[in-house]
Design a protein around this motif. Structure first.
Motif, PDB file in Angstrom:
ATOM      1  N   HIS A  24       0.824  -1.202   0.000  1.00  0.00           N
ATOM      2  CA  HIS A  24       0.000   0.000   0.000  1.00  0.00           C
ATOM      3  C   HIS A  24       0.866   1.262   0.000  1.00  0.00           C
ATOM      4  O   HIS A  24       0.455   2.294  -0.542  1.00  0.00           O
ATOM      5  N   ASP A  41      -7.372   4.668 -13.252  1.00  0.00           N
ATOM      6  CA  ASP A  41      -7.702   3.460 -12.487  1.00  0.00           C
ATOM      7  C   ASP A  41      -9.065   3.600 -11.827  1.00  0.00           C
ATOM      8  O   ASP A  41      -9.863   2.662 -11.798  1.00  0.00           O
ATOM      9  N   GLU A  61      -4.098   5.051   1.683  1.00  0.00           N
ATOM     10  CA  GLU A  61      -2.971   4.116   1.653  1.00  0.00           C
ATOM     11  C   GLU A  61      -1.760   4.670   2.403  1.00  0.00           C
ATOM     12  O   GLU A  61      -1.129   3.953   3.192  1.00  0.00           O
ATOM     13  N   ALA A  85      -7.925  -3.807   1.508  1.00  0.00           N
ATOM     14  CA  ALA A  85      -7.475  -4.986   0.770  1.00  0.00           C
ATOM     15  C   ALA A  85      -8.641  -5.921   0.458  1.00  0.00           C
ATOM     16  O   ALA A  85      -8.709  -6.515  -0.626  1.00  0.00           O
ATOM     17  N   ARG A  87     -11.710  -4.966   0.028  1.00  0.00           N
ATOM     18  CA  ARG A  87     -12.449  -4.276  -1.031  1.00  0.00           C
ATOM     19  C   ARG A  87     -11.799  -4.525  -2.400  1.00  0.00           C
ATOM     20  O   ARG A  87     -12.480  -4.783  -3.388  1.00  0.00           O
ATOM     21  N   GLU A  88     -10.461  -4.464  -2.445  1.00  0.00           N
ATOM     22  CA  GLU A  88      -9.762  -4.738  -3.700  1.00  0.00           C
ATOM     23  C   GLU A  88     -10.077  -6.149  -4.196  1.00  0.00           C
ATOM     24  O   GLU A  88     -10.319  -6.363  -5.383  1.00  0.00           O
ATOM     25  N   VAL A  92     -11.748  -6.395  -7.776  1.00  0.00           N
ATOM     26  CA  VAL A  92     -10.814  -6.656  -8.871  1.00  0.00           C
ATOM     27  C   VAL A  92     -10.681  -8.135  -9.201  1.00  0.00           C
ATOM     28  O   VAL A  92     -10.626  -8.509 -10.370  1.00  0.00           O
ATOM     29  N   HIS A 113      -4.999 -11.762  -1.322  1.00  0.00           N
ATOM     30  CA  HIS A 113      -5.522 -10.576  -0.642  1.00  0.00           C
ATOM     31  C   HIS A 113      -6.170 -10.949   0.686  1.00  0.00           C
ATOM     32  O   HIS A 113      -6.060 -10.206   1.670  1.00  0.00           O
ATOM     33  N   ASP A 192      -4.581  -9.502 -13.163  1.00  0.00           N
ATOM     34  CA  ASP A 192      -5.821  -8.747 -13.074  1.00  0.00           C
ATOM     35  C   ASP A 192      -6.585  -8.955 -14.363  1.00  0.00           C
ATOM     36  O   ASP A 192      -6.415  -8.226 -15.318  1.00  0.00           O
ATOM     37  N   LEU A 198      -4.344  -3.806 -10.161  1.00  0.00           N
ATOM     38  CA  LEU A 198      -4.849  -3.671  -8.814  1.00  0.00           C
ATOM     39  C   LEU A 198      -4.563  -2.283  -8.298  1.00  0.00           C
ATOM     40  O   LEU A 198      -3.556  -1.674  -8.627  1.00  0.00           O
ATOM     41  N   LEU A 199      -5.482  -1.798  -7.440  1.00  0.00           N
ATOM     42  CA  LEU A 199      -5.295  -0.443  -6.926  1.00  0.00           C
ATOM     43  C   LEU A 199      -3.966  -0.300  -6.212  1.00  0.00           C
ATOM     44  O   LEU A 199      -3.317   0.741  -6.271  1.00  0.00           O
ATOM     45  N   SER A 200      -3.537  -1.340  -5.534  1.00  0.00           N
ATOM     46  CA  SER A 200      -2.301  -1.225  -4.773  1.00  0.00           C
ATOM     47  C   SER A 200      -1.062  -1.458  -5.639  1.00  0.00           C
ATOM     48  O   SER A 200       0.040  -1.306  -5.175  1.00  0.00           O
TER      49      SER A 200
END
Length: 480
Positions: A24, A41, A61, A85, A87-88, A92, A113, A192, A198-200
């Motif tokens: 993060h 994103d 983050e 995490a 939520r990701e 995703v 995750h 992905d 991924l957001l992170s």
């Protein structure tokens, strides 16, 4: 010796915490350094307005990671990242929605995750327990059990707010029963397959994304259907307006069921037309597919489109020079994908045309998420208060989103559908260097100016009706 061991333990503990939140930290720093990419994103995940959500994610983050590393409300920072995490994973890595070839790697990401969530929650629990055990936070044994959990209520409230975010509210589904036993899978992969990075990990080179199936903008065409008696008049007027040339006109079957049409390609410096003059009734759903996008591999493109959220209206079928399919995006936007047996070689456009799409506010974010995922595109402008004159409603405003990808440009008009003719009937916008001169050529060749030139958003634009009924938006940039 005891002091040395104590110091070593503290260093090892801090390094463990650093590793726990490193993903993060990297994500927050990368997004801050590449804010346009962070906004893209957010748009891919259907979070609007993208600038607000990108800022919130960066703050979450980095702020939560800072709390973990400094020990200032470590339990709250760890709990927050745990929910983030989770939520990701739900947004995703929705492996249960994917076909078998993509399901296993997506499941690996999902359960990795979950493992990260477990580590963060463990850190939160240990920190909260230590605080409760200290003198400063020791609760009296005479207090009720309710009072003992009061310090954890802020984390609970924050957790619920994170899970209630739009992307989770729209996409989270209960896991199928088989997923309950898969949490012990220890395979490692970072992919992905559904919604970009991924957001992170916005820039992580180890995270494969959906395949890039686009070729280039000059291979993408607007599909124009006119009466056979208007084919030659339209071709002559269009080429006189923009310049360029026509391929040889041929009579062919371009649908999977019996039909016959004339077909020719009008290639100009500002855009290409696939021109059809059907001699037979047009089979459904042909005639409403708007555009044709050349792809590198048809089967791979169909798989990527489905994974991104498109419906396949017409499954791949052979045509005289390759294969075709028709897909539909959320919001009812149809387009054709095509592949040539012999790869074509066209000259790049002088200016790239703009596919003009109208969608409702209810489906705008879903369309954006799906198309950006498939096209690997980016949002270059998302204006929630674009001038209403652009859709024939002067004095009002509307949301207008501009996208660029290897397929070309796209302008998404988000409206309530209360439009005057001809707005919403134009399929493509063409950029020219001299608008008055272009309109003069158009009218001289039989076209009619439906909307006189107006200036808005750094452009001077007009609408033109060509012989046969094709409506086009034409604009020149003003630099304002």
């Amino acid at each position: 010796m005891s002091k040395l061991l104590s110091s070593g333990w503290r260093v090892a503990r801090w390094m463990s915490l650093f590793q726990l939140c490193a993903t993060h930290l990297q994500g927050g720093i990368d997004k801050a350094l590449d804010f346009p990419g962070a906004m893209a994103d957010m748009a891919r995940l259907g979070l609007a307005p993208p600038p607000v959500f990108a800022t919130m994610v960066i703050a979450l983050e980095l702020g939560a990671s800072f709390a973990i590393l400094t020990g200032v409300l470590r339990w709250a920072g760890a709990a927050t990242l745990a929910l983030f995490a989770l939520r990701e994973a739900l947004v995703v890595a929705r492996f249960w929605e994917l076909p078998p070839p993509q399901r296993l790697p997506a499941a690996n990401v999902f359960f990795e995750h979950l493992g990260l969530v477990g580590g963060l929650l463990t850190a939160a629990w240990h920190d909260a327990r230590e605080r409760l055990a200290s003198r400063r936070y020791q609760l009296s044994s005479t207090r009720s059990p309710t009072m003992r959990i009061l310090p954890l209520l802020p984390a609970l409230v924050l957790s619920l707010s994170v899970l209630a975010s739009p992307a989770v509210a729209q996409t989270a589904l209960p896991l199928p029963p088989i997923a309950l036993a898969a949490q012990y899978d220890t395979a490692h992969a970072h992919v992905d397959p559904t919604a970009g990075a991924l957001l992170s990990h916005p820039n992580a080179h180890t995270t494969p994304t959906p395949p890039q199936v686009a070729v280039a903008a000059q291979y993408d065409t607007t599909h124009v259907y006119v009466d056979p008696t208007d084919v030659d008049r339209f071709a002559k007027s269009f080429l006189a307006t923009f310049g360029g040339q026509s391929s040889k006109q041929v009579l062919v079957q371009v649908t999977p069921t019996p039909s016959q049409t004339s077909s020719q390609l009008l290639q100009t410096p500002v855009g290409t037309i696939s021109l059809f003059g059907f001699r037979t009734p047009v089979p459904y759903p042909f005639g409403i597919e708007r555009t044709g996008y050349l792809v590198k591999d048809m089967d791979e493109a169909i798989q990527a489109a489905r994974a991104a959220g498109a419906d396949v209206l017409v499954a791949p079928f052979p045509d005289p020079i390759g294969r075709d399919a028709v897909i539909q995006w959320p919001g009812g936007v149809n387009m054709q994908l095509y592949w040539h047996t012999a790869a074509p070689n066209y000259t790049p456009f002088e200016t790239v045309p703009e596919n003009r799409v109208y969608v409702s506010p209810d489906r705008a974010d879903a369309f954006m998420h799906a198309f950006l995922t498939f096209s690997h595109g980016k949002v270059v402008n998302d204006d929630a208060h674009a001038p209403g004159i652009e859709i024939g409603r002067a004095g009002e405003s509307f949301r207008r989103i501009r996208i660029e990808s290897d397929f070309g440009k796209m302008s998404v008009q988000v409206t309530d559908g209360k439009l005057s003719w001809p707005y919403g009937r134009e399929l493509t916008g063409y950029e020219v260097s001299d608008l008055p001169a272009t309109l003069a050529k158009a009218t001289a060749s039989g076209a009619k100016v439906l909307v006189q030139p107006y200036e808005a958003s750094g452009r001077r634009s007009a609408m033109v009706l060509f012989p046969g009924g094709y409506i086009a938006e034409i604009h020149a940039t003003t630099g304002n």
